[in-house]
Design an enzyme around this catalytic site. Structure first.
Site, PDB file in Angstrom:
ATOM      1  N   GLU A  19       0.925  -1.181   0.151  1.00 23.50           N
ATOM      2  CA  GLU A  19       0.012  -0.058   0.103  1.00 23.50           C
ATOM      3  C   GLU A  19       0.969   1.128   0.042  1.00 23.50           C
ATOM      4  OE1 GLU A  19      -3.061  -0.196  -0.616  1.00 23.50           O
ATOM      5  OE2 GLU A  19      -3.790  -1.737   0.191  1.00 23.50           O
ATOM      6  N   GLU A  22     -18.610  -6.010  -2.146  1.00 21.66           N
ATOM      7  CA  GLU A  22     -17.160  -6.457  -2.080  1.00 21.66           C
ATOM      8  C   GLU A  22     -16.990  -7.858  -2.513  1.00 21.66           C
ATOM      9  OE1 GLU A  22     -13.256  -5.164  -0.590  1.00 21.66           O
ATOM     10  OE2 GLU A  22     -14.911  -4.172  -1.329  1.00 21.66           O
ATOM     11  N   ASP A  45      -4.654  -9.529  -8.514  1.00 17.64           N
ATOM     12  CA  ASP A  45      -5.104  -8.568  -9.545  1.00 17.64           C
ATOM     13  C   ASP A  45      -3.839  -7.759  -9.989  1.00 17.64           C
ATOM     14  OD1 ASP A  45      -4.815  -7.376  -7.120  1.00 17.64           O
ATOM     15  OD2 ASP A  45      -6.497  -6.212  -7.112  1.00 17.64           O
TER      16      ASP A  45
END
EC number: 3.2.1.-
Length: 882
Positions: free
Chosen positions: A144, A385, A291
């Site tokens: 992140e 979600e 992803d």
């Protein structure tokens, strides 16, 4: 590398081929398609009005952050204040994004430029240079921090440098953001200090990983996306700073993931051990956990011009389309056995994948999956979600994620089809209608109830508004030439000219002999089968000159979820049954169930075609309407009942069950034990207080890893049960629907603990009780069986028994097999008898006791129609084999 001389797009050194690919895939629209507006057309005035609305929404969100939250990392839009780590209740791994470095400001910088807010950008850069510090004693997520903060600093530096070169503003700027990016890069580098080269998932910004003061370094696993989503930012940092160490480390991590792919399927798993390189979770998909690994292989080829990345992406992409893509669905499979789907739901992060398919030039599946996602948003307002393959809600949260808007942008720029402008308009309208609050925009806690969560993640400003603004803007209306940039996974802008203006640092080339040996093992994809593997896409192939092309593909999925389809009567199925009756009470009961009765003499007159008519026989018509699958699977509410003094059973907390572990519905008296907090509280690593925890029911916080992983750790530590507590602040059982916890895709047969889940509010009651009273005993059991609850009389059901008679047995030959009801005064029974015993059965109906005596020899228990636990007629059942 062999076979490279005939591939025109092999050298991505900002050649004319590169220009054509980027301009084709990112910007160029088919003029013929634009003219074909159909009913989805949008006038220039409408586009301007929507773009102005997007700017106003951005001002509301960004202005609220700056007014109520800055310099905190995030805005809490319901509380109208900033979220400072350590000052708010811990949310588990969600808080690993927060590093006390004004996250939202840094993440938003280049969005200000795209939205042409150049004065605000210059002011924000001054604030970042003046106020932001990176040497904080805080443990953050490497992934992140890389995509949000390092990417944000690099994107903002590129924009600041561009504006400075134009001579209009930013003349004071002296690469301060680049220096900050380099400092942050060095603070992230200790995470790569592993024998494998795969980075630790967390790092302390001040003390690194292995320092005794770091409070991290015990993690052994990381997700594939976490390790494989470093190359764009780290390579850009190396080429802008001249320090090769960043790109070298990012490339090495990608090399390990590539080397550890499953050679039979060319798929990778979701979680890998950073020390021994073994896969921890072997499910493979394109959503959460994987992803951006695929995304960065493709985009690293575009940004850096290295063919190795394209070849690896194409190998993976062929496997994805073979095993994972089941248009319009994208399902997770087992990497070693890819024909097996490992779960029946999809997560919202896979919504980025149609955009990646557009980048590659594979338009048809991109249109199909995007349309499926759009239909889900129509049904639930936002993408949940997670949602099932039947498009029901699996996890109801919506965190204002931008991936669906991202794919909408790519598809519009590729096709010019105004349909996608209408999709973008619906996103804007729903955000304003269902997420806007006085102090910004709030995440949706559950799309089914519309409740909000006190949360506005930085990616909402970094990505959502950027993609929506670009969707409704013409090139001439932008302050930059968008063709010159590639988007990172956080939508930060990096210049594609890096491959030429900033050549690779020494030692940055991926080892060719390793790649060659691996490429030789991979079956090549023929040019005839895949036009886009090693060449620039053809405009004619990518965009057929057919205005109805995209619409034709979409129409097949238009009513996928049933939303928008005209109402039609539900189909009716009829079954006719011969019914023997000696008393009308059962008949009335059947009528109350919606079963209609027609006397046989009204159906058959006389002895037609040898058919017998027997006294008291009825033809029963069963009318069953086929209803749609209910919105939710039934979840049996469980309870955590506090039974030790001073509670004594009076405090009962609603809990959700698990689909694995001990089945509490089969435990007559539930499971009793004393509660104790696990350490670490998330239970994702080795349990540090295992000795104290042995024989106790563990409290563990949701987050960081899967429920099954936590359960295994705690079971190994000797816990006798687990209560998982939601890390989402403010969640409670009154407003949030219960759900069943699911496993991790692998077998969970080894988990035998009883497991329940409580929301944040109920969890706070438990932890407060433990803190105040030290020793707290609880009982885990289904809620309907909690201690002290009045036992309600269960209804007595009527037994219905059916048999399939031989063809022609009852009503003559030629009528086909027949189901038969047999009714007594008190029971509706089915008996297996031959035609010649029919008269004998008639006598038995008038002598029920004799029948029971005969049937008692079999001593079978037949199920009650209502599932009642009342007295079952085990002595009055027919000897039949259904």
């Amino acid at each position: 590398m062999k076979g490279t001389e005939n591939r025109p797009c092999r050298r991505m050194i900002h050649s004319s081929c590169t220009e054509m690919m980027l301009k084709t895939l990112l910007i160029i629209s088919l003029f013929g398609w634009v003219k074909c507006q159909e009913s989805q057309s949008m006038t220039p005035e409408e586009k301007i009005a929507i773009r102005d609305q997007i700017v106003e929404m951005f001002d509301h969100a960004y202005g609220s952050y700056m007014k109520y939250a800055y310099p905190a990392d995030e805005l809490m839009p319901l509380s109208c204040r900033g979220r400072v780590r350590g000052q708010e209740p811990n949310r588990g791994d969600i808080d690993d994004s927060l590093g006390k470095f004004s996250l939202t400001l840094i993440d938003t910088l280049d969005t200000l430029v795209v939205l042409n807010k150049l004065d605000e950008f210059e002011d924000a850069v001054r604030k970042a240079v003046r106020d932001v510090r990176l040497d904080n004693d805080v443990v953050v997520s490497v992934f992140e921090t890389n995509i949000r903060v390092l990417g944000g600093l690099l994107g903002a530096h590129v924009m600041a440098d561009l504006l400075r070169q134009r001579g209009e503003r930013m003349q004071w700027y002296q690469d301060e953001l680049l220096h900050m990016a380099k400092e942050l890069g060095h603070r992230l580098l200790p995470a790569f200090n592993t024998t494998s080269g795969l980075p630790y998932p967390k790092v302390n910004l001040r003390y690194g990983v292995l320092n005794p003061l770091s409070r991290t370094g015990t993690e052994s696993d990381t997700c594939t996306a976490c390790a494989g989503t470093m190359i764009l930012e780290f390579a850009a940092l190396s080429r802008l700073s001249g320090e090769s160490v960043f790109e070298e480390n990012a490339r090495k991590a990608l090399d390990v993931l590539w080397d550890r792919r499953q050679r039979g399927s060319d798929l990778v798993g979701t979680v890998i051990n950073i020390h021994n390189e073994e896969w921890v979770r072997r499910d493979s998909g394109v959503g959460a956990g994987i992803d951006s690994y695929y995304e960065y292989l493709m985009k690293a080829y575009i940004l850096l011009g290295d063919n190795v990345f394209l070849e690896r992406f194409n190998t993976h992409y062929s496997a994805i389309m073979k095993y994972i893509s089941q248009p319009p669905l994208l399902l997770n499979v087992h990497m070693h056995n890819p024909t097996v789907s490992v779960r029946s739901w999809m997560d919202s992060l896979l919504a980025f994948f149609p955009g990646l398919q557009v980048l590659r030039g594979d338009l048809k599946p991109a249109i199909e999956t995007h349309e499926m996602l759009y239909q889900v948003t129509k049904q639930h307002k936002f993408l949940p979600e997670a949602f099932t393959t039947e498009f029901r809600v699996h996890w109801g949260q919506h965190l204002l994620r931008p991936e669906f808007a991202e794919s909408t942008y790519y598809l519009y720029k590729a096709t010019g089809d105004p349909y996608y402008l209408r999709v973008g308009q619906s996103i804007v309208e729903k955000l304003n209608a269902y997420a806007r609050v006085p102090c910004g925009f709030a995440a949706v806690q559950d799309v089914r109830t519309g409740t909000h969560e006190d949360r506005m993640d930085s990616f909402f400003l970094a990505e959502m508004f950027k993609y929506l603004y670009l969707l409704f803007s013409e090139k001439s209306q932008l302050p930059i030439n968008i063709d010159d940039y590639i988007f990172t996974t956080e939508a930060h802008l990096l210049p594609v000219s890096l491959s030429t203006t900033k050549p690779p640092c020494p030692g940055n080339n991926t080892v060719r002999d390793i790649t060659l040996s691996e490429t030789e093992e991979t079956v090549p994809v023929s040019q005839e089968e895949d036009l886009f593997t090693h060449s620039c896409p053809s405009l004619e192939t990518l965009f057929p000159n057919n205005p109805s092309f995209a619409k034709t593909i979409r129409d097949g999925y238009k009513y996928l979820t049933g939303v928008g389809r005209a109402a039609h009567p539900l189909p009716v199925r009829e079954i006719e049954l011969p019914l023997h009756d000696n008393g009308m009470e059962p008949v009335e009961f059947l009528r109350s169930m919606g079963i209609s009765l027609t006397p046989l003499n009204e159906v058959i007159v006389g002895d037609r075609n040898g058919q017998k008519i027997h006294k008291g026989m009825y033809r029963v018509k069963l009318v069953a309407e086929l209803s749609q699958t209910p919105e939710e699977e039934e979840v049996v509410p469980h309870a955590v009942q506090l039974i030790s003094p001073p509670f004594l059973g009076r405090t009962v907390l609603t809990a959700g069950p698990a689909k694995f572990g001990m089945d509490l519905t089969k435990q007559e008296h539930g499971v009793k034990g004393s509660i104790l907090k696990a350490s670490p509280y998330t239970a994702c690593g080795p349990i540090e207080n295992a000795e104290e925890l042995r024989g106790h029911i563990a409290l563990a916080l949701r987050g960081d890893c899967m429920f099954a992983a936590k359960a295994r750790q705690l079971q190994e530590a000797g816990a006798i049960g687990v209560i998982f507590i939601d890390h989402r602040e403010g969640s409670n059982s009154e407003e949030t629907p219960l759900f069943q916890m699911v496993g991790d895709g692998d077998s969970t047969d080894d988990i035998t603990l009883p497991l329940v889940f409580v929301f944040s509010f109920e969890g706070a009651v438990l932890t407060a009780a433990l803190e105040e009273h030290k020793n707290v005993d609880v009982l885990l059991l289904p809620k309907e069986r909690q201690l002290g609850q009045d036992k309600t009389e269960k209804p007595i059901g009527m037994n219905i028994k059916l048999r399939l008679a031989e063809e022609g047995e009852l009503d003559g030959a030629g009528r086909g097999p027949t189901l038969e009801f047999v009714l007594e005064k008190e029971h509706l029974l089915l008996k297996e008898e031959e035609e010649e015993e029919f008269e004998h059965r008639e006598q038995q109906h008038s002598q029920p006791q004799g029948f029971c005596t005969k049937a008692a020899k079999d001593d079978r228990t037949e199920p009650s129609l209502t599932g009642s636990s009342g007295t079952r007629n085990s002595n009055c059942g027919p000897d039949t084999n259904p």
